[in-house]
Design an enzyme around this catalytic site. Structure first.
Site, mmCIF file in Angstrom:
data_model
loop_
_atom_site.group_PDB
_atom_site.id
_atom_site.type_symbol
_atom_site.label_atom_id
_atom_site.label_comp_id
_atom_site.label_asym_id
_atom_site.label_seq_id
_atom_site.Cartn_x
_atom_site.Cartn_y
_atom_site.Cartn_z
ATOM 1 N N HIS A 37 4.442 61.469 2.913
ATOM 2 C CA HIS A 37 5.080 60.123 2.858
ATOM 3 C C HIS A 37 5.844 59.803 1.640
ATOM 4 C CE1 HIS A 37 1.202 59.540 5.554
ATOM 5 N NE2 HIS A 37 2.326 59.454 6.451
ATOM 6 N N GLN A 155 10.161 64.059 17.082
ATOM 7 C CA GLN A 155 9.841 62.582 16.917
ATOM 8 C C GLN A 155 11.407 62.303 16.235
ATOM 9 O OE1 GLN A 155 7.050 60.019 15.340
ATOM 10 N NE2 GLN A 155 7.935 60.284 13.475
HETATM 11 P P1 AMP Z 1 3.007 58.856 10.032
HETATM 12 O O1 AMP Z 1 2.376 57.943 9.130
HETATM 13 O O2 AMP Z 1 2.077 60.146 10.268
HETATM 14 O O3 AMP Z 1 3.585 58.281 11.285
HETATM 15 O O4 AMP Z 1 4.322 59.586 9.309
HETATM 16 C C1 AMP Z 1 5.136 58.776 8.784
HETATM 17 C C2 AMP Z 1 6.380 59.473 8.240
HETATM 18 O O5 AMP Z 1 5.994 60.525 7.390
HETATM 19 C C3 AMP Z 1 6.875 60.257 9.588
HETATM 20 O O6 AMP Z 1 8.385 60.272 9.579
HETATM 21 C C4 AMP Z 1 6.373 61.826 9.195
HETATM 22 O O7 AMP Z 1 7.379 62.816 9.918
HETATM 23 C C5 AMP Z 1 6.534 61.921 7.745
HETATM 24 N N1 AMP Z 1 5.614 62.937 7.552
HETATM 25 C C6 AMP Z 1 4.324 63.072 7.794
HETATM 26 N N2 AMP Z 1 3.730 64.190 7.227
HETATM 27 C C7 AMP Z 1 4.773 64.824 6.324
HETATM 28 C C8 AMP Z 1 4.695 65.854 5.875
HETATM 29 N N3 AMP Z 1 3.807 66.750 5.513
HETATM 30 N N4 AMP Z 1 5.986 66.216 5.146
HETATM 31 C C9 AMP Z 1 7.045 65.443 5.402
HETATM 32 N N5 AMP Z 1 6.975 64.253 6.197
HETATM 33 C C10 AMP Z 1 5.879 63.822 6.788
#
Ligand code: AMP
Length: 287
Positions: A37, A155
């Site tokens: 994030h 997504q």
């Molecule tokens: P989430 O809180 O899991 O919904 O993720 C929020 C955003 O962070 C989404 O756009 C995810 O794709 C991105 N994200 C989650 N994990 C990672 C990661 N390991 N590397 C890069 N982006 C991430």
């Protein structure tokens, strides 16, 4: 960082920067923040004058009530991390602010993009939930740029599609996957990996690496490439829900890997469902 909880306060906070034609970046999250994030926040900080992070655990995108109940939440820690990362606003609405009484609208991307991979395994409601909440967040914040992670590759494609289809005036920026030193893709759900499951979770990255190595070694047949990935996962005693070699734009299965391919994987490790992926470029055929 300033914390706001209502759309009215959010709009009020963004009125002045918008009038000054300062660019606004939005990083949507479900909290339980990690370095993945924070990479999105860092990219937003580099690109935009004003950085808004949203924190909302969206009930509509969960297909499993147990997963929603167990989803890690720690708003105070998240607020501290967002402040440290240099964001300007943290938008953390209550469920009732996002879905008021009588809420009746769904944004639904139809077709292969949402029917395969995560759509096939989690059901249509998952991407309907994602598309609906992201549309709402984009309308609430009206950012110039919104930042998403390649971790959720499907997504990101779904979001690009409805942004284009609905002419939403925003640029979508997709940031590479952030991993632990041993290759595990960072995820909020990793906190559920206890004991041997933390080691077994390496199955996903290892499977992707094995598949990628087969391509680098000259293999073009998608089934053989996927089989190599699944074999590597079995060494960790993990059976994937899917390990698929697909077109990186349409997500349709490839028979042969010629240009670029997306290899996507999902697997349950103990009680925790994990996803990961890698973009691969097939080497030019020797003349
Ligand atoms: P989430 O809180 O899991 O919904 O993720 C929020 C955003 O962070 C989404 O756009 C995810 O794709 C991105 N994200 C989650 N994990 C990672 C990661 N390991 N590397 C890069 N982006 C991430």
């Amino acid at each position: 960082v300033r914390l706001v909880r209502t759309v009215a306060d959010l709009r009020a906070a963004l009125r002045a920067p918008r009038l000054q034609e300062r660019t606004i970046g939005l990083v949507p999250t479900m909290g339980a923040l990690h370095d993945g994030h924070l990479a999105l926040v860092a990219r937003a900080r580099e690109t935009c004058h004003e950085v808004v992070v949203s924190l909302f655990v969206n009930p509509r995108q969960f297909d499993d009530a147990g997963d929603l109940a167990a989803y890690p939440r720690d708003e105070r820690r998240d607020a501290a991390l967002v402040a440290e990362a240099g964001a300007d606003l943290l938008f953390a609405p209550a469920v009732g602010e996002v879905y008021p009484e009588g809420f009746a609208t769904t944004v639904s991307v139809r077709g292969p993009l949402t029917e395969t991979l995560e759509g096939a395994h989690r059901g249509r409601a998952h991407f309907d939930g994602v598309a609906t909440v992201v549309t709402k967040l984009l309308n609430m914040v009206q950012p110039d740029v919104a930042f998403f992670g390649q971790k959720d590759a499907q997504q990101a494609l779904v979001i690009r599609r409805f942004v284009r289809d609905l002419d939403l005036p925003v640029r979508i920026d997709v940031v590479p996957i952030v991993r632990e030193a041993d290759g595990l893709a960072l995820s909020s759900r990793n906190v559920h990996l206890h004991g041997a499951d933390r080691e077994r979770a390496l199955a996903l990255a290892s499977g992707l690496r094995a598949a990628q190595a087969r391509i680098a070694a000259g293999e073009r047949d998608a089934q053989a490439i996927a089989a190599a990935g699944r074999d590597a996962m079995r060494a960790f005693d993990v059976e994937p829900e899917y390990l698929a070699v697909v077109d990186p734009e349409t997500l349709t299965p490839l028979r042969a890997v010629e240009g670029t391919a997306l290899i996507a994987v999902a697997a349950r490790v103990g009680p925790t469902r994990l996803i990961d992926n890698v973009l691969v470029q097939a080497p030019e055929k020797a003349g």
